[in-house]
Design a protein around this motif. Structure first.
Motif, PDB file in Angstrom:
ATOM      1  N   ALA A  83     -34.118 -11.071 -23.077  1.00  0.00           N
ATOM      2  CA  ALA A  83     -34.855  -9.902 -24.047  1.00  0.00           C
ATOM      3  C   ALA A  83     -36.210  -9.387 -23.371  1.00  0.00           C
ATOM      4  O   ALA A  83     -36.711  -8.373 -23.418  1.00  0.00           O
ATOM      5  CB  ALA A  83     -34.811 -10.285 -25.628  1.00  0.00           C
ATOM      6  N   GLU A 141     -33.371 -14.865 -25.011  1.00  0.00           N
ATOM      7  CA  GLU A 141     -34.762 -14.877 -25.210  1.00  0.00           C
ATOM      8  C   GLU A 141     -35.538 -14.211 -23.969  1.00  0.00           C
ATOM      9  O   GLU A 141     -36.029 -13.476 -23.997  1.00  0.00           O
ATOM     10  CB  GLU A 141     -35.650 -15.907 -25.800  1.00  0.00           C
ATOM     11  N   ASP A 173     -31.266 -17.271 -20.285  1.00  0.00           N
ATOM     12  CA  ASP A 173     -31.516 -17.631 -21.823  1.00  0.00           C
ATOM     13  C   ASP A 173     -31.737 -16.158 -22.352  1.00  0.00           C
ATOM     14  O   ASP A 173     -32.234 -15.300 -21.991  1.00  0.00           O
ATOM     15  CB  ASP A 173     -32.845 -18.285 -22.081  1.00  0.00           C
TER      16      ASP A 173
END
Length: 60
Positions: free
Chosen positions: A17, A14, A12
């Protein structure tokens, strides 16, 4: 050192990150940090057995 296994990993964006920032905080690459986290989880689960390190002067 034995060759490392390559394989694709989809994450994913996110989560990636988060891992990227976390890896920077630990002065690791994202790949190195993922490997570190997986190794620590395997140790905690009792599935990783440490290999004895060679004595000084011995070849690995």
């Amino acid at each position: 050192m034995p060759k490392k296994k390559n394989f694709p990993l989809r994450l994913d964006p996110e989560l990636y990150a988060i891992l990227e920032r976390w890896a920077q905080d630990e002065f690791r690459s994202v790949n190195g940090h993922i490997e570190y986290l997986l190794r620590e989880a395997a140790k905690k689960a009792g599935r990783w057995k440490e290999k004895p390190r060679p004595s000084r002067g011995e070849k690995e």
